[in-house]
Design a protein around this motif. Sequence first.
Motif, PDB file in Angstrom:
ATOM      1  N   SER A  53      -5.811  -6.395  -9.855  1.00 51.32           N
ATOM      2  CA  SER A  53      -5.217  -7.389  -8.952  1.00 51.32           C
ATOM      3  C   SER A  53      -3.994  -6.815  -8.242  1.00 51.32           C
ATOM      4  O   SER A  53      -3.815  -7.026  -7.033  1.00 51.32           O
ATOM      5  CB  SER A  53      -4.827  -8.656  -9.719  1.00 51.32           C
ATOM      6  N   ALA A  54      -3.167  -6.085  -8.973  1.00 51.72           N
ATOM      7  CA  ALA A  54      -1.979  -5.474  -8.357  1.00 51.72           C
ATOM      8  C   ALA A  54      -2.393  -4.467  -7.280  1.00 51.72           C
ATOM      9  O   ALA A  54      -1.789  -4.417  -6.198  1.00 51.72           O
ATOM     10  CB  ALA A  54      -1.122  -4.807  -9.426  1.00 51.72           C
ATOM     11  N   GLU A  55      -3.418  -3.668  -7.545  1.00 51.03           N
ATOM     12  CA  GLU A  55      -3.883  -2.694  -6.554  1.00 51.03           C
ATOM     13  C   GLU A  55      -4.481  -3.394  -5.331  1.00 51.03           C
ATOM     14  O   GLU A  55      -4.280  -2.947  -4.194  1.00 51.03           O
ATOM     15  CB  GLU A  55      -4.921  -1.759  -7.178  1.00 51.03           C
ATOM     16  N   LEU A  56      -5.213  -4.470  -5.550  1.00 52.26           N
ATOM     17  CA  LEU A  56      -5.779  -5.217  -4.416  1.00 52.26           C
ATOM     18  C   LEU A  56      -4.680  -5.839  -3.569  1.00 52.26           C
ATOM     19  O   LEU A  56      -4.754  -5.843  -2.339  1.00 52.26           O
ATOM     20  CB  LEU A  56      -6.756  -6.284  -4.908  1.00 52.26           C
ATOM     21  N   ARG A  57      -3.649  -6.368  -4.231  1.00 55.47           N
ATOM     22  CA  ARG A  57      -2.525  -6.942  -3.481  1.00 55.47           C
ATOM     23  C   ARG A  57      -1.829  -5.862  -2.650  1.00 55.47           C
ATOM     24  O   ARG A  57      -1.466  -6.086  -1.493  1.00 55.47           O
ATOM     25  CB  ARG A  57      -1.523  -7.588  -4.426  1.00 55.47           C
ATOM     26  N   ALA A  58      -1.660  -4.677  -3.221  1.00 58.18           N
ATOM     27  CA  ALA A  58      -1.012  -3.583  -2.500  1.00 58.18           C
ATOM     28  C   ALA A  58      -1.863  -3.133  -1.313  1.00 58.18           C
ATOM     29  O   ALA A  58      -1.342  -2.924  -0.213  1.00 58.18           O
ATOM     30  CB  ALA A  58      -0.763  -2.409  -3.445  1.00 58.18           C
ATOM     31  N   MET A  59      -3.169  -2.995  -1.512  1.00 62.14           N
ATOM     32  CA  MET A  59      -4.076  -2.621  -0.425  1.00 62.14           C
ATOM     33  C   MET A  59      -3.979  -3.634   0.717  1.00 62.14           C
ATOM     34  O   MET A  59      -3.866  -3.277   1.880  1.00 62.14           O
ATOM     35  CB  MET A  59      -5.512  -2.555  -0.952  1.00 62.14           C
ATOM     36  N   HIS A  60      -3.987  -4.909   0.334  1.00 60.26           N
ATOM     37  CA  HIS A  60      -3.900  -5.996   1.307  1.00 60.26           C
ATOM     38  C   HIS A  60      -2.557  -5.939   2.054  1.00 60.26           C
ATOM     39  O   HIS A  60      -2.519  -6.037   3.283  1.00 60.26           O
ATOM     40  CB  HIS A  60      -4.066  -7.339   0.582  1.00 60.26           C
ATOM     41  N   ALA A  61      -1.467  -5.758   1.311  1.00 60.38           N
ATOM     42  CA  ALA A  61      -0.128  -5.721   1.924  1.00 60.38           C
ATOM     43  C   ALA A  61       0.021  -4.548   2.887  1.00 60.38           C
ATOM     44  O   ALA A  61       0.710  -4.662   3.901  1.00 60.38           O
ATOM     45  CB  ALA A  61       0.942  -5.655   0.830  1.00 60.38           C
ATOM     46  N   LEU A  62      -0.633  -3.431   2.600  1.00 59.77           N
ATOM     47  CA  LEU A  62      -0.555  -2.255   3.466  1.00 59.77           C
ATOM     48  C   LEU A  62      -1.470  -2.362   4.690  1.00 59.77           C
ATOM     49  O   LEU A  62      -1.414  -1.514   5.576  1.00 59.77           O
ATOM     50  CB  LEU A  62      -0.922  -0.989   2.680  1.00 59.77           C
ATOM     51  N   GLY A  63      -2.313  -3.383   4.718  1.00 60.12           N
ATOM     52  CA  GLY A  63      -3.234  -3.548   5.840  1.00 60.12           C
ATOM     53  C   GLY A  63      -4.444  -2.619   5.769  1.00 60.12           C
ATOM     54  O   GLY A  63      -5.171  -2.464   6.746  1.00 60.12           O
ATOM     55  N   ALA A  64      -4.678  -1.998   4.619  1.00 60.32           N
ATOM     56  CA  ALA A  64      -5.801  -1.081   4.454  1.00 60.32           C
ATOM     57  C   ALA A  64      -7.086  -1.809   4.091  1.00 60.32           C
ATOM     58  O   ALA A  64      -8.166  -1.229   4.099  1.00 60.32           O
ATOM     59  CB  ALA A  64      -5.476  -0.051   3.372  1.00 60.32           C
ATOM     60  N   GLY A  65      -6.931  -3.072   3.750  1.00 62.86           N
ATOM     61  CA  GLY A  65      -8.070  -3.888   3.367  1.00 62.86           C
ATOM     62  C   GLY A  65      -7.623  -5.324   3.226  1.00 62.86           C
ATOM     63  O   GLY A  65      -6.478  -5.674   3.552  1.00 62.86           O
ATOM     64  N   LYS A  66      -8.529  -6.135   2.739  1.00 67.86           N
ATOM     65  CA  LYS A  66      -8.216  -7.552   2.579  1.00 67.86           C
ATOM     66  C   LYS A  66      -8.798  -8.033   1.264  1.00 67.86           C
ATOM     67  O   LYS A  66      -9.939  -7.720   0.940  1.00 67.86           O
ATOM     68  CB  LYS A  66      -8.796  -8.347   3.743  1.00 67.86           C
TER      69      LYS A  66
END
Length: 186
Positions: A53-66
């Motif tokens: 979940s933390a990695e998904l949140r980081a990916m989302h925050a960086l705009g690399a994914g959703k």
Amino acid sequence: PHPYNGRPFLLSVGTIEPRKNHRDLLDAWFLLPQPRPFLVVIGKEGWRCEGISAELRAMHALGAGKWIQDADDWTVYQHMQHAMALVYPSRLEGFGFPPVEAMALGIPVIAGATPALEELTADCAVLYQPGEPSVLAGWMERALHDPMWRDILSERGRRRAKDFTWAKAAAGYADAYREAAGIDAA
């Protein structure tokens, strides 16, 4: 309408929990060359998922994914019909509705080689051994850059998905109940 203005993306659908194996998904995604493809993950938090979940949140925050945690059927459909591939790295599966839905839409499926998914997809998807993210990354890369391969999987998947209808499922259950009860179907 395309959810990301025509931007190609890979899609994964499933609750964030160990058996759905988002660890392989993220490890494979990080192995892809830069710029990495946009990754969309649709799934609520489940159990033992804090790190993912933390990695998904980081990916989302960086705009690399959703990461979409609360998606209705229409949102899932909108994403699925436009994805380059459905990546479904499950380690343990009971049936696997997302792969059937993707195949019905002609979207290539890359999935974990579990008995249920092997039976479900037949030769109409690419299956990899969970725990081998580098192999998964190779298939993800191919899904993004090999249109002929996508076309082959699309056609096979559409044909296979026709085997899964609610009428056939109901008839199968009725046959199973009759057999269990010792009732002759004739």
